[in-house]
Design a protein around this motif. Structure first.
Motif, PDB file in Angstrom:
ATOM      1  N   VAL A   8       0.842  -1.198   0.000  1.00  0.00           N
ATOM      2  CA  VAL A   8       0.000   0.000   0.000  1.00  0.00           C
ATOM      3  C   VAL A   8       0.881   1.253   0.000  1.00  0.00           C
ATOM      4  CG1 VAL A   8      -1.903  -1.139   1.209  1.00  0.00           C
ATOM      5  CG2 VAL A   8      -0.197   0.111   2.527  1.00  0.00           C
ATOM      6  N   PHE A   9       0.348   2.296  -0.584  1.00  0.00           N
ATOM      7  CA  PHE A   9       0.918   3.630  -0.474  1.00  0.00           C
ATOM      8  C   PHE A   9      -0.164   4.470   0.169  1.00  0.00           C
ATOM      9  CE2 PHE A   9       3.485   1.948  -3.949  1.00  0.00           C
ATOM     10  CZ  PHE A   9       4.753   2.399  -3.601  1.00  0.00           C
ATOM     11  N   THR A  10       0.093   4.937   1.374  1.00  0.00           N
ATOM     12  CA  THR A  10      -0.954   5.630   2.108  1.00  0.00           C
ATOM     13  C   THR A  10      -0.394   6.787   2.915  1.00  0.00           C
ATOM     14  OG1 THR A  10      -2.794   5.304   3.651  1.00  0.00           O
ATOM     15  CG2 THR A  10      -0.805   4.037   4.069  1.00  0.00           C
TER      16      THR A  10
ATOM     17  N   SER B   6      -3.492  -1.006  -2.532  1.00  0.00           N
ATOM     18  CA  SER B   6      -4.159   0.272  -2.332  1.00  0.00           C
ATOM     19  C   SER B   6      -3.176   1.426  -2.448  1.00  0.00           C
ATOM     20  CB  SER B   6      -4.803   0.302  -0.937  1.00  0.00           C
ATOM     21  OG  SER B   6      -5.395   1.545  -0.689  1.00  0.00           O
ATOM     22  N   ILE B   7      -3.652   2.497  -3.097  1.00  0.00           N
ATOM     23  CA  ILE B   7      -2.973   3.784  -3.064  1.00  0.00           C
ATOM     24  C   ILE B   7      -4.040   4.783  -2.659  1.00  0.00           C
ATOM     25  CG2 ILE B   7      -1.686   5.537  -4.309  1.00  0.00           C
ATOM     26  CD1 ILE B   7      -0.767   3.375  -6.254  1.00  0.00           C
ATOM     27  N   ASN B   8      -3.890   5.361  -1.489  1.00  0.00           N
ATOM     28  CA  ASN B   8      -4.898   6.274  -0.978  1.00  0.00           C
ATOM     29  C   ASN B   8      -4.792   7.639  -1.648  1.00  0.00           C
ATOM     30  OD1 ASN B   8      -5.392   4.157   0.697  1.00  0.00           O
ATOM     31  ND2 ASN B   8      -5.166   5.290   2.586  1.00  0.00           N
ATOM     32  N   PRO B   9      -5.931   8.321  -1.814  1.00  0.00           N
ATOM     33  CA  PRO B   9      -5.895   9.666  -2.383  1.00  0.00           C
ATOM     34  C   PRO B   9      -4.965  10.604  -1.609  1.00  0.00           C
ATOM     35  CG  PRO B   9      -8.152   8.869  -2.295  1.00  0.00           C
ATOM     36  CD  PRO B   9      -7.298   7.864  -1.571  1.00  0.00           C
ATOM     37  N   SER B  10      -4.880  10.441  -0.303  1.00  0.00           N
ATOM     38  CA  SER B  10      -4.016  11.321   0.493  1.00  0.00           C
ATOM     39  C   SER B  10      -2.543  11.167   0.099  1.00  0.00           C
ATOM     40  CB  SER B  10      -4.196  11.072   1.993  1.00  0.00           C
ATOM     41  OG  SER B  10      -3.921   9.730   2.311  1.00  0.00           O
ATOM     42  N   PHE B  11      -2.138   9.963  -0.268  1.00  0.00           N
ATOM     43  CA  PHE B  11      -0.767   9.742  -0.746  1.00  0.00           C
ATOM     44  C   PHE B  11      -0.558  10.483  -2.066  1.00  0.00           C
ATOM     45  CE2 PHE B  11       2.073   7.502  -3.632  1.00  0.00           C
ATOM     46  CZ  PHE B  11       3.252   7.489  -2.903  1.00  0.00           C
ATOM     47  N   PHE B  12      -1.465  10.250  -3.028  1.00  0.00           N
ATOM     48  CA  PHE B  12      -1.374  10.922  -4.318  1.00  0.00           C
ATOM     49  C   PHE B  12      -1.430  12.443  -4.147  1.00  0.00           C
ATOM     50  CE2 PHE B  12      -3.153   7.265  -7.118  1.00  0.00           C
ATOM     51  CZ  PHE B  12      -1.891   6.914  -7.547  1.00  0.00           C
TER      52      PHE B  12
ATOM     53  N   LYS C 229      -9.477   6.254  -9.830  1.00  0.00           N
ATOM     54  CA  LYS C 229     -10.390   6.871  -8.857  1.00  0.00           C
ATOM     55  C   LYS C 229      -9.629   7.622  -7.753  1.00  0.00           C
ATOM     56  CE  LYS C 229     -14.326   6.103  -5.854  1.00  0.00           C
ATOM     57  NZ  LYS C 229     -15.160   5.155  -5.149  1.00  0.00           N
ATOM     58  N   PRO C 230      -8.667   6.988  -7.063  1.00  0.00           N
ATOM     59  CA  PRO C 230      -7.939   7.739  -6.036  1.00  0.00           C
ATOM     60  C   PRO C 230      -7.120   8.892  -6.618  1.00  0.00           C
ATOM     61  CG  PRO C 230      -7.016   5.525  -6.252  1.00  0.00           C
ATOM     62  CD  PRO C 230      -8.273   5.569  -7.068  1.00  0.00           C
ATOM     63  N   LEU C 231      -6.603   8.744  -7.836  1.00  0.00           N
ATOM     64  CA  LEU C 231      -5.839   9.812  -8.465  1.00  0.00           C
ATOM     65  C   LEU C 231      -6.737  11.018  -8.737  1.00  0.00           C
ATOM     66  CD1 LEU C 231      -3.276  10.964  -9.775  1.00  0.00           C
ATOM     67  CD2 LEU C 231      -4.004   9.867 -11.909  1.00  0.00           C
ATOM     68  N   ASN C 232      -7.892  10.776  -9.328  1.00  0.00           N
ATOM     69  CA  ASN C 232      -8.802  11.875  -9.633  1.00  0.00           C
ATOM     70  C   ASN C 232      -9.326  12.541  -8.370  1.00  0.00           C
ATOM     71  OD1 ASN C 232      -8.972  12.217 -12.538  1.00  0.00           O
ATOM     72  ND2 ASN C 232      -9.688  10.110 -12.548  1.00  0.00           N
ATOM     73  N   GLU C 233      -9.580  11.761  -7.332  1.00  0.00           N
ATOM     74  CA  GLU C 233     -10.003  12.333  -6.053  1.00  0.00           C
ATOM     75  C   GLU C 233      -8.908  13.239  -5.487  1.00  0.00           C
ATOM     76  OE1 GLU C 233     -11.228  10.865  -1.585  1.00  0.00           O
ATOM     77  OE2 GLU C 233     -11.786   9.575  -3.271  1.00  0.00           O
ATOM     78  N   ALA C 234      -7.671  12.798  -5.581  1.00  0.00           N
ATOM     79  CA  ALA C 234      -6.546  13.591  -5.091  1.00  0.00           C
ATOM     80  C   ALA C 234      -6.407  14.894  -5.876  1.00  0.00           C
ATOM     81  CB  ALA C 234      -5.256  12.782  -5.175  1.00  0.00           C
ATOM     82  N   ILE C 235      -6.512  14.825  -7.191  1.00  0.00           N
ATOM     83  CA  ILE C 235      -6.403  16.021  -8.029  1.00  0.00           C
ATOM     84  C   ILE C 235      -7.504  17.010  -7.660  1.00  0.00           C
ATOM     85  CG2 ILE C 235      -6.605  16.903 -10.387  1.00  0.00           C
ATOM     86  CD1 ILE C 235      -5.318  14.207 -11.295  1.00  0.00           C
ATOM     87  N   ASP C 236      -8.721  16.521  -7.514  1.00  0.00           N
ATOM     88  CA  ASP C 236      -9.835  17.403  -7.163  1.00  0.00           C
ATOM     89  C   ASP C 236      -9.623  18.048  -5.799  1.00  0.00           C
ATOM     90  OD1 ASP C 236     -11.013  16.771  -9.586  1.00  0.00           O
ATOM     91  OD2 ASP C 236     -12.409  15.304  -8.736  1.00  0.00           O
ATOM     92  N   ARG C 237      -9.099  17.297  -4.852  1.00  0.00           N
ATOM     93  CA  ARG C 237      -8.806  17.852  -3.520  1.00  0.00           C
ATOM     94  C   ARG C 237      -7.750  18.956  -3.607  1.00  0.00           C
ATOM     95  NH1 ARG C 237      -7.622  12.885   0.582  1.00  0.00           N
ATOM     96  NH2 ARG C 237      -9.564  11.727   0.342  1.00  0.00           N
TER      97      ARG C 237
END
Length: 117
Positions: A26-28, A62-68, A100-108
């Protein structure tokens, strides 16, 4: 002066436990994302190259949006979403679905206020 290599392989930044012979799947977390951002020199790589290749290794759960979010914060703010996605190419060696996690991270990143503000 030689141009810096334009590839970041996340395999190089996995947490490894040599004694146990285990490797992180995981990357988190923001702290991990920040460390990989600094160690990979992603900001310099982006500035010196027309394209950047991000390789997601095999056996990732898993790669969490917070990591990205923390990994890409500077380059996304600089380029915006469309230019970031055009410049950064992602290759998933295994079957991990990162969009999905990448796009969530970009939007954040691009929101005017974050949970930390």
């Amino acid at each position: 002066m030689e141009k810096i290599k334009n590839t970041i392989n996340l395999e190089d930044f996995r947490v490894k436990d040599v004694k146990k012979g285990t490797i992180s799947k995981v990357f988190t977390g923001r702290d991990r994302g920040k460390k990989v951002r600094e160690d990979s020199k992603i900001d310099k790589i982006e500035a010196e190259n027309d394209t950047v290749e991000i390789i997601i290794p095999d056996n990732i759960y898993s790669i969490n949006p917070s990591f990205f979010e923390e990994l890409f914060v500077n380059v996304v703010r600089k380029l915006g979403k469309e230019r970031f996605l055009a410049k950064f190419n992602f290759t998933s060696v295994g079957d991990y679905v990162y969009e999905k996690p990448l796009n969530e991270a970009i939007d954040r990143i691009l929101r005017s206020k974050t949970a930390l503000d």
